[in-house]
Design an enzyme around this catalytic site. Structure first.
Site, short mmCIF file in Angstrom:
data_model
loop_
_atom_site.label_atom_id
_atom_site.label_comp_id
_atom_site.label_asym_id
_atom_site.label_seq_id
_atom_site.Cartn_x
_atom_site.Cartn_y
_atom_site.Cartn_z
N ASP A 252 0.85 -1.20 0.00
CA ASP A 252 0.00 0.00 0.00
C ASP A 252 0.88 1.24 0.00
OD1 ASP A 252 0.93 -0.43 2.61
OD2 ASP A 252 -1.03 -0.95 3.39
N HIS B 147 -7.34 -4.78 10.18
CA HIS B 147 -7.09 -4.46 8.77
C HIS B 147 -5.87 -5.21 8.23
CE1 HIS B 147 -4.52 -0.57 9.64
NE2 HIS B 147 -3.72 -1.62 9.54
N ASN C 236 -7.66 -3.03 14.33
CA ASN C 236 -9.05 -3.25 13.92
C ASN C 236 -9.16 -4.40 12.91
OD1 ASN C 236 -7.91 -2.16 11.64
ND2 ASN C 236 -9.22 -0.35 11.53
N GLU D 10 -9.83 -1.74 5.48
CA GLU D 10 -10.43 -1.51 6.79
C GLU D 10 -11.67 -2.40 6.94
OE1 GLU D 10 -8.59 0.10 8.68
OE2 GLU D 10 -8.06 2.12 8.02
C1 F6R Z 1 1.61 -1.64 6.21
C2 F6R Z 1 0.21 -2.06 6.27
C3 F6R Z 1 -0.54 -2.15 7.56
C4 F6R Z 1 0.30 -2.64 8.74
C5 F6R Z 1 -0.54 -2.70 10.00
C6 F6R Z 1 0.29 -3.07 11.21
O1 F6R Z 1 2.08 -1.68 4.88
O2 F6R Z 1 -0.36 -2.26 5.28
O3 F6R Z 1 -1.63 -3.02 7.38
O4 F6R Z 1 0.83 -3.89 8.45
O5 F6R Z 1 -1.16 -1.48 10.24
O6 F6R Z 1 1.21 -2.05 11.46
P1 F6R Z 1 2.35 -2.20 12.57
O7 F6R Z 1 3.23 -3.32 12.11
O8 F6R Z 1 3.07 -0.89 12.57
O9 F6R Z 1 1.66 -2.52 13.84
#
Ligand code: F6R
Length: 259
Positions: free
Chosen positions: A77, A155, A153, A160
């Site tokens: 992303d 995701h 959440n 989301e």
């Molecule tokens: C990052 C992404 C997000 C993260 C998720 C966890 O490219 O797409 O889905 O993997 O928010 O983030 P951290 O590892 O910082 O807890």
């Protein structure tokens, strides 16, 4: 390192290790094995904090070996509105944390082009839609291995709660939870972009092998919902259970709400 392997339905293997460093070693070993095995390797990479221990191990083991000409990297992303040189952009982050040190040239690191603008007739919104379609085409039949983190959440990428399980690369409005979780990477919370382009859950599921990593107690409810809750769009990560080959690597804290 102690590791427990729990049986799950279908193609999911869950490994539970002591701490985030051990999780990093387990994830890096899985990625390394894929890189060494394939003659041409398409790696899907996540940003955020969770993959960093794994990236440090990969840089130590594979950096400077000059053996990665066959590897191409694909971002999960990217924020809308940040230039690729902005240090908070996911392209700049992945280059800084991993691919530059591995010796991958920038042209082997692909991501949605959130700066993309069409010829102006249709305005920037349509430009972003075209950028999504281009990235979806570039991902084609899917990557060999997609590394994933999980949001509190549930995701995956920036899909989301409520995101359709068959969605393709698309523009998303980031939820308040996600924006506040990611504020630590920006000078102030107001600087966190409001939108991103993300691979869809359908795109992610085209990967041959999905590797989900989660560490820390804050992820425990999302992990329990993803692995043991309803298979439902209210928890995007529950879509993993539809895939034929998933490796889940957790530390004890992230696994603590599993039954
Ligand atoms: C990052 C992404 C997000 C993260 C998720 C966890 O490219 O797409 O889905 O993997 O928010 O983030 P951290 O590892 O910082 O807890």
């Amino acid at each position: 390192m102690t590791a427990d392997r729990l049986p799950t339905d279908g193609g999911m293997e869950v490994t539970i290790v002591d701490d985030p460093d051990a999780a990093g070693r387990a994830v890096a070993a899985t990625i390394s094995a894929t890189v060494r095995r394939s003659r041409s390797c398409r790696l899907g990479l996540a940003t955020g904090s969770t993959p960093l221990p794994a990236y440090r191990v990969l840089v130590r083991e594979l950096g400077g070996t000059g053996t990665l000409d066959h590897v191409e990297a694909f971002l999960l992303d990217e924020y809308v509105g940040l230039s690729p040189d902005d240090p908070a952009s996911y392209r700049a982050t992945i280059r800084r944390e991993l691919t530059d040190a591995l010796g991958l040239p920038p042209e082997s690191v692909h991501g949605p082009d959130t700066q993309f603008r069409s010829d102006g007739r249709d305005g920037p919104g349509v430009g972003l839609l075209e950028a999504c379609e281009r990235y979806e085409r570039l991902l084609g039949i899917g990557v060999d291995l997609q590394l994933l983190g999980i949001g509190r959440n549930g995701h995956l990428g920036f899909n989301e709660p409520g995101a359709p399980f068959d969605s393709t690369t698309h523009v998303v409005a980031l939820s308040d939870t996600t924006r506040s979780d990611n504020a630590r990477f920006f000078p102030s919370p107001a600087d966190v972009p409001t939108h991103a382009i993300t691979q869809g859950l359908g795109t992610i599921r085209r990967a041959q092998h999905l590797v989900l990593a989660a560490t820390g107690a804050a992820k425990a409810p999302a992990i329990a919902a993803a692995l043991e809750g309803p298979l439902d769009e209210s928890c995007p990560a529950s879509a993993l259970r539809l895939h034929r080959r998933v490796t889940v690597v957790l530390d004890r804290d992230a696994a603590s709400a599993l039954s």
